[in-house]
Scaffold this motif. Structure first.
Motif, PDB file in Angstrom:
ATOM      1  N   VAL A 121       4.893  -6.272  -7.266  1.00 26.82           N
ATOM      2  CA  VAL A 121       5.094  -5.712  -8.545  1.00 26.82           C
ATOM      3  C   VAL A 121       3.601  -5.642  -9.450  1.00 26.82           C
ATOM      4  CG1 VAL A 121       5.993  -6.143 -10.891  1.00 26.82           C
ATOM      5  CG2 VAL A 121       7.613  -6.483  -8.878  1.00 26.82           C
ATOM      6  N   ALA A 122       2.851  -6.677  -9.237  1.00 31.23           N
ATOM      7  CA  ALA A 122       1.359  -6.479  -9.602  1.00 31.23           C
ATOM      8  C   ALA A 122       0.794  -5.239  -8.826  1.00 31.23           C
ATOM      9  CB  ALA A 122       0.498  -7.594  -9.289  1.00 31.23           C
ATOM     10  N   ARG A 123       0.979  -4.827  -7.898  1.00 32.08           N
ATOM     11  CA  ARG A 123       0.441  -3.742  -7.444  1.00 32.08           C
ATOM     12  C   ARG A 123       1.154  -2.334  -7.764  1.00 32.08           C
ATOM     13  NH1 ARG A 123      -3.826  -0.853  -5.043  1.00 32.08           N
ATOM     14  NH2 ARG A 123      -3.135   0.518  -3.601  1.00 32.08           N
ATOM     15  N   ALA A 124       2.398  -2.370  -8.010  1.00 26.70           N
ATOM     16  CA  ALA A 124       3.027  -1.199  -8.510  1.00 26.70           C
ATOM     17  C   ALA A 124       2.487  -1.091 -10.047  1.00 26.70           C
ATOM     18  CB  ALA A 124       4.650  -1.661  -8.512  1.00 26.70           C
ATOM     19  N   LEU A 125       2.117  -2.124 -10.755  1.00 21.33           N
ATOM     20  CA  LEU A 125       1.936  -1.963 -12.131  1.00 21.33           C
ATOM     21  C   LEU A 125       0.483  -1.076 -12.072  1.00 21.33           C
ATOM     22  CD1 LEU A 125       2.759  -5.262 -13.605  1.00 21.33           C
ATOM     23  CD2 LEU A 125       3.679  -3.177 -14.417  1.00 21.33           C
ATOM     24  N   THR A 127      -0.798   0.827  -9.764  1.00 17.36           N
ATOM     25  CA  THR A 127      -0.877   2.076  -9.400  1.00 17.36           C
ATOM     26  C   THR A 127       0.413   3.035 -10.241  1.00 17.36           C
ATOM     27  OG1 THR A 127       0.597   1.590  -7.642  1.00 17.36           O
ATOM     28  CG2 THR A 127      -1.465   1.746  -7.042  1.00 17.36           C
ATOM     29  N   LYS A 128       0.633   2.391 -11.359  1.00 21.57           N
ATOM     30  CA  LYS A 128       1.700   3.116 -12.177  1.00 21.57           C
ATOM     31  C   LYS A 128       2.951   3.620 -11.636  1.00 21.57           C
ATOM     32  CE  LYS A 128      -1.775   3.874 -15.593  1.00 21.57           C
ATOM     33  NZ  LYS A 128      -2.826   2.856 -15.066  1.00 21.57           N
ATOM     34  N   GLU A 129       3.666   2.846 -11.073  1.00 20.33           N
ATOM     35  CA  GLU A 129       4.786   3.188 -10.298  1.00 20.33           C
ATOM     36  C   GLU A 129       5.778   2.902 -11.279  1.00 20.33           C
ATOM     37  OE1 GLU A 129       4.862   4.324  -7.430  1.00 20.33           O
ATOM     38  OE2 GLU A 129       2.965   3.755  -6.484  1.00 20.33           O
ATOM     39  N   GLU A 130       7.064   3.627 -11.289  1.00 23.25           N
ATOM     40  CA  GLU A 130       8.202   3.555 -12.386  1.00 23.25           C
ATOM     41  C   GLU A 130       9.214   2.968 -11.832  1.00 23.25           C
ATOM     42  OE1 GLU A 130       8.235   7.451 -14.258  1.00 23.25           O
ATOM     43  OE2 GLU A 130       6.397   6.882 -15.399  1.00 23.25           O
ATOM     44  N   VAL A 131       9.642   3.098 -10.592  1.00 23.82           N
ATOM     45  CA  VAL A 131      10.844   2.696  -9.784  1.00 23.82           C
ATOM     46  C   VAL A 131      10.391   2.008  -8.477  1.00 23.82           C
ATOM     47  CG1 VAL A 131      13.035   3.305  -8.961  1.00 23.82           C
ATOM     48  CG2 VAL A 131      12.146   4.638 -10.643  1.00 23.82           C
ATOM     49  N   ILE A 132      11.124   0.973  -8.415  1.00 26.27           N
ATOM     50  CA  ILE A 132      10.706  -0.016  -7.068  1.00 26.27           C
ATOM     51  C   ILE A 132      11.993  -0.133  -6.356  1.00 26.27           C
ATOM     52  CG2 ILE A 132      10.665  -2.226  -8.417  1.00 26.27           C
ATOM     53  CD1 ILE A 132       8.041  -2.802  -6.595  1.00 26.27           C
ATOM     54  N   ILE A 133      11.783   0.006  -5.012  1.00 27.29           N
ATOM     55  CA  ILE A 133      13.154  -0.291  -4.210  1.00 27.29           C
ATOM     56  C   ILE A 133      12.885  -1.026  -3.112  1.00 27.29           C
ATOM     57  CG2 ILE A 133      12.485   1.717  -2.822  1.00 27.29           C
ATOM     58  CD1 ILE A 133      15.590   2.391  -2.631  1.00 27.29           C
ATOM     59  N   ALA A 134      14.034  -1.757  -2.709  1.00 22.40           N
ATOM     60  CA  ALA A 134      13.821  -2.641  -1.365  1.00 22.40           C
ATOM     61  C   ALA A 134      15.093  -3.006  -0.837  1.00 22.40           C
ATOM     62  CB  ALA A 134      13.457  -4.046  -1.819  1.00 22.40           C
ATOM     63  N   ALA A 135      15.301  -2.998   0.442  1.00 21.12           N
ATOM     64  CA  ALA A 135      16.436  -3.380   1.136  1.00 21.12           C
ATOM     65  C   ALA A 135      16.236  -4.929   1.213  1.00 21.12           C
ATOM     66  CB  ALA A 135      16.571  -2.911   2.536  1.00 21.12           C
ATOM     67  N   SER A 136      17.582  -5.672   1.105  1.00 19.98           N
ATOM     68  CA  SER A 136      17.449  -6.962   1.183  1.00 19.98           C
ATOM     69  C   SER A 136      18.527  -7.540   1.338  1.00 19.98           C
ATOM     70  CB  SER A 136      17.054  -7.571  -0.146  1.00 19.98           C
ATOM     71  OG  SER A 136      16.856  -8.856  -0.133  1.00 19.98           O
ATOM     72  N   TYR A 202       8.417   3.250  -5.312  1.00 19.28           N
ATOM     73  CA  TYR A 202       7.977   2.484  -4.526  1.00 19.28           C
ATOM     74  C   TYR A 202       8.339   1.744  -3.719  1.00 19.28           C
ATOM     75  CZ  TYR A 202       3.752  -0.411  -3.679  1.00 19.28           C
ATOM     76  OH  TYR A 202       2.704  -1.231  -3.096  1.00 19.28           O
ATOM     77  N   ASN A 203       8.091   1.234  -2.381  1.00 18.66           N
ATOM     78  CA  ASN A 203       8.978   0.395  -1.508  1.00 18.66           C
ATOM     79  C   ASN A 203       8.415  -0.901  -1.266  1.00 18.66           C
ATOM     80  OD1 ASN A 203      10.215  -0.489   0.941  1.00 18.66           O
ATOM     81  ND2 ASN A 203      11.277   1.507   0.942  1.00 18.66           N
ATOM     82  N   ARG A 204       9.210  -1.993  -1.394  1.00 18.61           N
ATOM     83  CA  ARG A 204       8.848  -3.409  -1.487  1.00 18.61           C
ATOM     84  C   ARG A 204       9.051  -4.116   0.064  1.00 18.61           C
ATOM     85  NH1 ARG A 204      10.091  -8.178   0.150  1.00 18.61           N
ATOM     86  NH2 ARG A 204       9.787 -10.105  -0.989  1.00 18.61           N
ATOM     87  N   ASN A 205       9.887  -3.163   0.909  1.00 15.85           N
ATOM     88  CA  ASN A 205      10.153  -3.792   2.090  1.00 15.85           C
ATOM     89  C   ASN A 205       9.240  -4.743   2.671  1.00 15.85           C
ATOM     90  OD1 ASN A 205      12.652  -2.389   1.642  1.00 15.85           O
ATOM     91  ND2 ASN A 205      12.735  -1.296   3.641  1.00 15.85           N
ATOM     92  N   THR A 206       9.843  -5.796   3.262  1.00 19.89           N
ATOM     93  CA  THR A 206       9.211  -6.812   4.268  1.00 19.89           C
ATOM     94  C   THR A 206       8.838  -5.972   5.540  1.00 19.89           C
ATOM     95  OG1 THR A 206      10.380  -8.537   3.066  1.00 19.89           O
ATOM     96  CG2 THR A 206       9.426  -9.154   5.232  1.00 19.89           C
ATOM     97  N   GLY A 207       7.647  -6.189   6.080  1.00 19.76           N
ATOM     98  CA  GLY A 207       7.440  -5.564   7.170  1.00 19.76           C
ATOM     99  C   GLY A 207       7.030  -4.214   6.993  1.00 19.76           C
ATOM    100  N   TYR A 208       6.822  -3.686   5.886  1.00 21.89           N
ATOM    101  CA  TYR A 208       6.574  -2.149   5.475  1.00 21.89           C
ATOM    102  C   TYR A 208       5.324  -2.191   4.544  1.00 21.89           C
ATOM    103  CZ  TYR A 208       7.488   2.867   4.513  1.00 21.89           C
ATOM    104  OH  TYR A 208       7.553   4.028   4.290  1.00 21.89           O
ATOM    105  N   ASN A 209       5.656  -2.985   3.402  1.00 21.92           N
ATOM    106  CA  ASN A 209       4.687  -2.901   2.184  1.00 21.92           C
ATOM    107  C   ASN A 209       3.760  -4.058   2.777  1.00 21.92           C
ATOM    108  OD1 ASN A 209       3.338  -3.506  -0.094  1.00 21.92           O
ATOM    109  ND2 ASN A 209       4.794  -2.531  -1.193  1.00 21.92           N
ATOM    110  N   PRO A 210       2.482  -3.457   2.882  1.00 27.64           N
ATOM    111  CA  PRO A 210       1.446  -4.688   3.222  1.00 27.64           C
ATOM    112  C   PRO A 210       0.933  -5.897   2.334  1.00 27.64           C
ATOM    113  CG  PRO A 210       0.281  -2.591   2.986  1.00 27.64           C
ATOM    114  CD  PRO A 210       1.862  -2.034   2.667  1.00 27.64           C
ATOM    115  N   PHE A 211       1.463  -5.529   1.149  1.00 29.74           N
ATOM    116  CA  PHE A 211       1.181  -6.331  -0.019  1.00 29.74           C
ATOM    117  C   PHE A 211       2.292  -7.715  -0.030  1.00 29.74           C
ATOM    118  CE2 PHE A 211      -0.916  -2.492  -1.266  1.00 29.74           C
ATOM    119  CZ  PHE A 211      -2.202  -3.178  -1.331  1.00 29.74           C
ATOM    120  N   THR A 212       3.435  -7.547   0.678  1.00 26.15           N
ATOM    121  CA  THR A 212       4.075  -8.868   0.773  1.00 26.15           C
ATOM    122  C   THR A 212       3.550 -10.067   1.396  1.00 26.15           C
ATOM    123  OG1 THR A 212       5.035  -8.038   2.925  1.00 26.15           O
ATOM    124  CG2 THR A 212       6.384  -7.326   0.668  1.00 26.15           C
ATOM    125  N   ALA A 213       2.824  -9.732   2.470  1.00 19.34           N
ATOM    126  CA  ALA A 213       1.991 -10.798   3.223  1.00 19.34           C
ATOM    127  C   ALA A 213       1.150 -11.354   2.533  1.00 19.34           C
ATOM    128  CB  ALA A 213       1.614 -10.373   4.505  1.00 19.34           C
TER     129      ALA A 213
END
Ligand SMILES: *Cc1c(COP(=O)(O)O)cnc(C)c1O
Length: 414
Positions: A121-125, A127-136, A202-213
């Motif tokens: 979310v800090a990264r999304a802020l 890069t000025k993203e407005e919507v964030i999505i994830a599969a979980s 913006y996609n937060r998926n684990t194993g896809y978005n490099p910022f989760t790790a």
């Protein structure tokens, strides 16, 4: 506090700045983020962390790829710096010299996943993203919904229809737009990526978005600050038990220790032990067979947070264990359930996936894979309140009595 470059975890290609957003354009593999402190001439000093007044992951901002986003009086600033306990009863029971349990249920949405979601979310802020999505299946989504709510960002969560009701309720309460997919996690995962590409979310998926790790590595920093720094350097290395599903937590924790090693803040890596449920053990199977390719399984386990057919971060998870001289351990659902009331007895309420880490320690001791003189830490990743149905299977039902002292006496004294 910034990004220096990215490298592909498989082909090793290097990328700078805006060249990449998620995975490697060449082979689709996970990217490792390299923070600017790695290339900086003046490295961050230990004091910059130890003297920080921030009681959250943001005390490690100098070691993260994103700056502290602010929002100081929100849950985003309450992620991390979770407590470590030293339960004497369990230490004695297991015959260990030293035992710590790190309680990740103390994060704002009650699981380890808040670490990843906070940094994403800090990264999304940034890069000025407005919507964030994830599969979980639940926890990652709940964490994202909680962090997005902290900063007023719109979150969309795709969850499999079979996700535990308490987790779905949590997503809805945090105000995320929740859509249940009539399919499994892997199908929800693919749909979320297609949606990101189609709608620009913006996609937060684990194993896809490099910022989760990068978020998850903060647990290593805390283990260093709370435990490692105080250990005798002549003692055997700290062994850490981590429950593994996709393998992103263990990869992130490994990355954190590597960062500390490269800064010279630690002299050796702790041993990382990945624990998987027998019925969902794609990574452990590959490790135990000495292979580098991970075969998907038809995952079935009560521990829904580690119930994964095709691990999304399997290769790095294998590497984390191999390079720290750890191992993978498989535990049965029965062993997982047994661990829940054992941890409960010392005041820690965990969901099955978190109990798996403790069950792994029990199994390791029984099979001679854990030196009892070595210090041990168990990472308990999520709260028991997340999956009450599963937890109820681990404990007897409470007796019902007439409201009289006679009946009470009978139940208590027999
Ligand atoms: C996600 C999760 C795990 C496993 O993490 P992976 O990155 O999928 O290996 C373990 N425990 C809990 C509570 C989780 O939510």
């Amino acid at each position: 506090m910034g990004i220096a470059y990215f490298t592909c975890s498989v082909c090793g290609s290097t990328y700078f700045g805006q060249e990449v957003q998620y995975t490697c354009p060449r082979d689709g593999a996970n990217l490792d983020v390299h923070c600017d402190f790695e290339t900086a001439e003046t490295k961050p000093g230990i004091e910059s962390v130890l003297l920080s007044p921030k009681q959250s992951i943001w005390r490690y901002a100098s070691l993260l790829p994103v700056p502290d986003p602010g929002f100081a009086y929100t849950p985003l600033h309450q992620v991390g710096l979770t407590p470590v306990y030293q339960p004497e009863l369990l230490r004695e029971r297991l015959g260990l010299k030293q035992l710590w349990i790190k309680d990740e249920s103390r994060n704002p949405s009650a699981s380890f996943k808040d670490r990843a979601s906070a940094v994403v979310v800090a990264r999304a802020l940034q890069t000025k993203e407005e919507v964030i999505i994830a599969a979980s299946t639940g926890n990652a989504g709940a964490a994202l919904a909680c962090m997005a709510a902290s900063v007023g960002m719109h979150a969309i969560i795709l969850a499999p229809r079979t996700a535990p009701p308490a987790k779905v309720a949590q997503l809805l309460v945090f105000g995320a737009q929740v859509i249940l997919v009539d399919g499994n996690y892997d199908q929800a995962f693919d749909l979320s990526i297609a949606a990101s590409q189609t709608f620009g979310w913006y996609n937060r998926n684990t194993g896809y978005n490099p910022f989760t790790a990068e978020g998850k590595k903060t647990a290593a920093f805390e283990i260093w600050e709370q435990v490692l720094r105080k250990l005798d350097s002549a003692a055997p290395p700290l062994t850490i038990y981590i429950p593994v599903g996709d393998g992103n937590i263990i990869s992130g924790v490994y990355k954190g220790f590597q960062d500390l090693l490269s800064l010279g803040w630690i002299e050796r890596l702790p041993r990382l032990i990945g624990v998987q449920a027998e019925g969902s053990a794609a990574i452990a199977n590959a490790y135990l067979a000495g292979k580098d390719t991970i075969e998907p399984v038809n995952a079935v386990t009560i521990a829904d947070s580690i119930n994964v057919d095709l691990p999304r971060d399997g290769l790095r998870a294998l590497r984390a264990v191999r390079e720290t001289h750890g191992t993978y351990i498989k535990v049965s659902d029965e062993e997982i359930l047994q661990a829940i009331p054992i941890l409960g007895k010392v005041g820690i309420f965990v969901e099955p996936a978190a109990a798996a880490a403790y069950a792994g320690l029990v199994r390791a001791l029984a099979t001679g894979q854990q030196d009892s003189a070595a210090p041990v830490l168990v990472l308990c990743t999520g709260s028991g309140l997340k999956d009450i149905n599963a937890v109820m299977r681990a404990i007897p039902a409470a007796p019902v009595i007439e409201p009289t002292t006679e009946s009470l006496k009978k139940v208590i004294y027999g």
